[in-house]
Design a protein around this motif. Structure first.
Motif, PDB file in Angstrom:
ATOM      1  N   LYS A   1      -1.641   6.006   0.178  1.00 36.37           N
ATOM      2  CA  LYS A   1      -3.037   5.627   0.234  1.00 36.37           C
ATOM      3  C   LYS A   1      -3.134   4.518   1.273  1.00 36.37           C
ATOM      4  CE  LYS A   1      -6.681   5.441  -3.186  1.00 36.37           C
ATOM      5  NZ  LYS A   1      -6.996   5.251  -4.608  1.00 36.37           N
ATOM      6  N   VAL A   2      -4.207   4.523   2.042  1.00 38.40           N
ATOM      7  CA  VAL A   2      -4.343   3.536   3.110  1.00 38.40           C
ATOM      8  C   VAL A   2      -5.435   2.526   2.746  1.00 38.40           C
ATOM      9  CG1 VAL A   2      -4.901   3.186   5.543  1.00 38.40           C
ATOM     10  CG2 VAL A   2      -3.545   5.171   4.847  1.00 38.40           C
ATOM     11  N   PHE A   3      -5.090   1.257   2.799  1.00 40.64           N
ATOM     12  CA  PHE A   3      -6.063   0.191   2.558  1.00 40.64           C
ATOM     13  C   PHE A   3      -6.205  -0.646   3.810  1.00 40.64           C
ATOM     14  CE2 PHE A   3      -4.345   1.045  -1.718  1.00 40.64           C
ATOM     15  CZ  PHE A   3      -5.534   1.316  -2.385  1.00 40.64           C
ATOM     16  N   LYS A   4      -7.374  -1.252   3.924  1.00 43.48           N
ATOM     17  CA  LYS A   4      -7.615  -2.159   5.042  1.00 43.48           C
ATOM     18  C   LYS A   4      -7.488  -3.584   4.535  1.00 43.48           C
ATOM     19  CE  LYS A   4     -10.482  -0.737   8.900  1.00 43.48           C
ATOM     20  NZ  LYS A   4     -11.839  -0.479   9.342  1.00 43.48           N
ATOM     21  N   CYS A   5      -6.768  -4.403   5.268  1.00 44.72           N
ATOM     22  CA  CYS A   5      -6.641  -5.812   4.901  1.00 44.72           C
ATOM     23  C   CYS A   5      -8.029  -6.463   4.945  1.00 44.72           C
ATOM     24  CB  CYS A   5      -5.703  -6.520   5.870  1.00 44.72           C
ATOM     25  SG  CYS A   5      -5.720  -8.308   5.665  1.00 44.72           S
ATOM     26  N   PRO A   6      -8.439  -7.133   3.853  1.00 46.96           N
ATOM     27  CA  PRO A   6      -9.785  -7.732   3.822  1.00 46.96           C
ATOM     28  C   PRO A   6      -9.933  -8.895   4.804  1.00 46.96           C
ATOM     29  CG  PRO A   6      -8.536  -8.310   1.846  1.00 46.96           C
ATOM     30  CD  PRO A   6      -7.700  -7.325   2.606  1.00 46.96           C
ATOM     31  N   ARG A   7      -8.809  -9.431   5.257  1.00 48.18           N
ATOM     32  CA  ARG A   7      -8.898 -10.591   6.141  1.00 48.18           C
ATOM     33  C   ARG A   7      -8.881 -10.194   7.622  1.00 48.18           C
ATOM     34  NH1 ARG A   7      -4.667 -15.364   5.466  1.00 48.18           N
ATOM     35  NH2 ARG A   7      -4.883 -16.305   7.514  1.00 48.18           N
ATOM     36  N   CYS A   8      -7.915  -9.337   8.012  1.00 47.79           N
ATOM     37  CA  CYS A   8      -7.769  -9.030   9.444  1.00 47.79           C
ATOM     38  C   CYS A   8      -8.078  -7.577   9.795  1.00 47.79           C
ATOM     39  CB  CYS A   8      -6.364  -9.386   9.921  1.00 47.79           C
ATOM     40  SG  CYS A   8      -5.109  -8.236   9.338  1.00 47.79           S
ATOM     41  N   GLY A   9      -8.282  -6.732   8.776  1.00 46.29           N
ATOM     42  CA  GLY A   9      -8.637  -5.343   9.059  1.00 46.29           C
ATOM     43  C   GLY A   9      -7.455  -4.436   9.352  1.00 46.29           C
ATOM     44  N   GLN A  10      -6.243  -4.970   9.301  1.00 51.84           N
ATOM     45  CA  GLN A  10      -5.039  -4.169   9.514  1.00 51.84           C
ATOM     46  C   GLN A  10      -4.958  -3.046   8.470  1.00 51.84           C
ATOM     47  OE1 GLN A  10      -2.361  -4.369  11.770  1.00 51.84           O
ATOM     48  NE2 GLN A  10      -1.531  -2.591  10.720  1.00 51.84           N
ATOM     49  N   LYS A  11      -4.644  -1.824   8.906  1.00 53.40           N
ATOM     50  CA  LYS A  11      -4.493  -0.713   7.968  1.00 53.40           C
ATOM     51  C   LYS A  11      -3.096  -0.761   7.348  1.00 53.40           C
ATOM     52  CE  LYS A  11      -7.784   2.674   9.662  1.00 53.40           C
ATOM     53  NZ  LYS A  11      -7.959   3.915  10.419  1.00 53.40           N
ATOM     54  N   LEU A  12      -3.045  -0.645   6.022  1.00 51.39           N
ATOM     55  CA  LEU A  12      -1.774  -0.745   5.306  1.00 51.39           C
ATOM     56  C   LEU A  12      -1.594   0.491   4.433  1.00 51.39           C
ATOM     57  CD1 LEU A  12      -2.456  -4.404   4.297  1.00 51.39           C
ATOM     58  CD2 LEU A  12      -0.736  -3.717   5.958  1.00 51.39           C
ATOM     59  N   ARG A  13      -0.416   1.089   4.539  1.00 50.30           N
ATOM     60  CA  ARG A  13      -0.132   2.323   3.799  1.00 50.30           C
ATOM     61  C   ARG A  13       0.735   1.990   2.597  1.00 50.30           C
ATOM     62  NH1 ARG A  13       3.010   7.387   6.426  1.00 50.30           N
ATOM     63  NH2 ARG A  13       4.750   6.118   5.747  1.00 50.30           N
ATOM     64  N   VAL A  14       0.294   2.397   1.409  1.00 54.39           N
ATOM     65  CA  VAL A  14       1.091   2.143   0.203  1.00 54.39           C
ATOM     66  C   VAL A  14       1.291   3.465  -0.549  1.00 54.39           C
ATOM     67  CG1 VAL A  14       0.268  -0.227  -0.049  1.00 54.39           C
ATOM     68  CG2 VAL A  14      -0.952   1.617  -1.193  1.00 54.39           C
ATOM     69  N   PRO A  15       2.393   3.551  -1.325  1.00 52.77           N
ATOM     70  CA  PRO A  15       2.636   4.774  -2.092  1.00 52.77           C
ATOM     71  C   PRO A  15       1.514   4.996  -3.104  1.00 52.77           C
ATOM     72  CG  PRO A  15       4.576   3.363  -2.093  1.00 52.77           C
ATOM     73  CD  PRO A  15       3.466   2.564  -1.499  1.00 52.77           C
ATOM     74  N   ARG A  16       1.120   6.232  -3.290  1.00 49.89           N
ATOM     75  CA  ARG A  16       0.033   6.588  -4.174  1.00 49.89           C
ATOM     76  C   ARG A  16       0.501   6.593  -5.636  1.00 49.89           C
ATOM     77  NH1 ARG A  16      -4.887   9.366  -3.013  1.00 49.89           N
ATOM     78  NH2 ARG A  16      -4.505   9.550  -0.804  1.00 49.89           N
ATOM     79  N   GLY A  17      -0.419   6.310  -6.561  1.00 52.24           N
ATOM     80  CA  GLY A  17      -0.165   6.506  -7.984  1.00 52.24           C
ATOM     81  C   GLY A  17       0.743   5.463  -8.618  1.00 52.24           C
ATOM     82  N   ARG A  18       0.725   4.231  -8.114  1.00 50.94           N
ATOM     83  CA  ARG A  18       1.539   3.156  -8.712  1.00 50.94           C
ATOM     84  C   ARG A  18       0.684   2.226  -9.575  1.00 50.94           C
ATOM     85  NH1 ARG A  18       6.266   2.527  -5.257  1.00 50.94           N
ATOM     86  NH2 ARG A  18       7.050   4.650  -5.240  1.00 50.94           N
ATOM     87  N   GLY A  19      -0.593   2.578  -9.763  1.00 43.91           N
ATOM     88  CA  GLY A  19      -1.483   1.727 -10.540  1.00 43.91           C
ATOM     89  C   GLY A  19      -1.964   0.540  -9.720  1.00 43.91           C
ATOM     90  N   ARG A  20      -2.310  -0.565 -10.414  1.00 42.47           N
ATOM     91  CA  ARG A  20      -2.778  -1.762  -9.696  1.00 42.47           C
ATOM     92  C   ARG A  20      -1.579  -2.479  -9.094  1.00 42.47           C
ATOM     93  NH1 ARG A  20      -7.697  -4.005 -10.732  1.00 42.47           N
ATOM     94  NH2 ARG A  20      -6.869  -6.110 -10.780  1.00 42.47           N
ATOM     95  N   ILE A  21      -1.603  -2.643  -7.814  1.00 38.83           N
ATOM     96  CA  ILE A  21      -0.475  -3.309  -7.158  1.00 38.83           C
ATOM     97  C   ILE A  21      -0.971  -4.393  -6.205  1.00 38.83           C
ATOM     98  CG2 ILE A  21       1.228  -1.448  -7.301  1.00 38.83           C
ATOM     99  CD1 ILE A  21       0.402  -0.737  -4.393  1.00 38.83           C
ATOM    100  N   GLU A  22      -0.093  -5.353  -6.010  1.00 37.19           N
ATOM    101  CA  GLU A  22      -0.401  -6.407  -5.052  1.00 37.19           C
ATOM    102  C   GLU A  22       0.096  -5.984  -3.677  1.00 37.19           C
ATOM    103  OE1 GLU A  22      -0.292 -11.013  -5.728  1.00 37.19           O
ATOM    104  OE2 GLU A  22       1.628 -10.326  -4.965  1.00 37.19           O
ATOM    105  N   ILE A  23      -0.793  -6.022  -2.725  1.00 32.74           N
ATOM    106  CA  ILE A  23      -0.436  -5.616  -1.368  1.00 32.74           C
ATOM    107  C   ILE A  23      -0.439  -6.853  -0.485  1.00 32.74           C
ATOM    108  CG2 ILE A  23      -1.094  -4.155   0.581  1.00 32.74           C
ATOM    109  CD1 ILE A  23      -2.717  -2.489  -1.581  1.00 32.74           C
TER     110      ILE A  23
END
Ligand SMILES: [Zn+2]
Length: 132
Positions: free
Chosen positions: A97-119
């Protein structure tokens, strides 16, 4: 001298097949198929396309043919990239799953289906919590 040798000698220095040529031949085949059900102009168009492609394959002006193919590849890149993106979505893309950093907008890819995680952003080190 066998047929293969003669063919090889004939083709020597000539341009041959490329991506544009393959596309033109496939397009002509589609037109032939359509022409079964419809007006004769489609049939004529298909024949003209094939004649043009044979002219290209047998051409000795390789630079000009190369330019045509490069033009074709450039203007159809979005189609090929689109297919690659769709294929990625149904294969590798499912695992992440791809998230955008709320501060700098960098796209970050994390494994799907791990629940709530700290990125943690790898660019600005901002930390945020998302559901993966
Ligand atoms: Zn960031």
């Amino acid at each position: 001298m066998g047929f293969r040798d003669r063919l090889q000698r004939f083709m020597y220095g000539r341009y041959g097949q490329d991506q544009l040529g393959i596309f033109l031949m496939a397009f002509a085949m589609v037109l032939f198929t359509i022409s079964i059900f419809t007006v004769p102009y489609v049939y004529i168009a298909a024949i003209l396309i094939i004649i043009y492609e044979y002219f290209r394959m047998l051409s000795k002006n390789r630079a000009a043919r190369y330019r045509e193919n490069a033009w074709f590849l450039k203007h159809t890149a979005w189609v090929r990239n689109g297919f690659a993106r769709i294929r990625y979505f149904f294969t590798e893309g499912r695992k992440y799953k791809v998230f955008k950093c709320p501060r700098c907008g960098q796209k970050l890819r994390v494994p799907r289906g791990r629940g709530r995680i700290e990125i943690r952003c790898r660019k600005c080190y901002e930390q945020f919590i998302r559901k993966s």
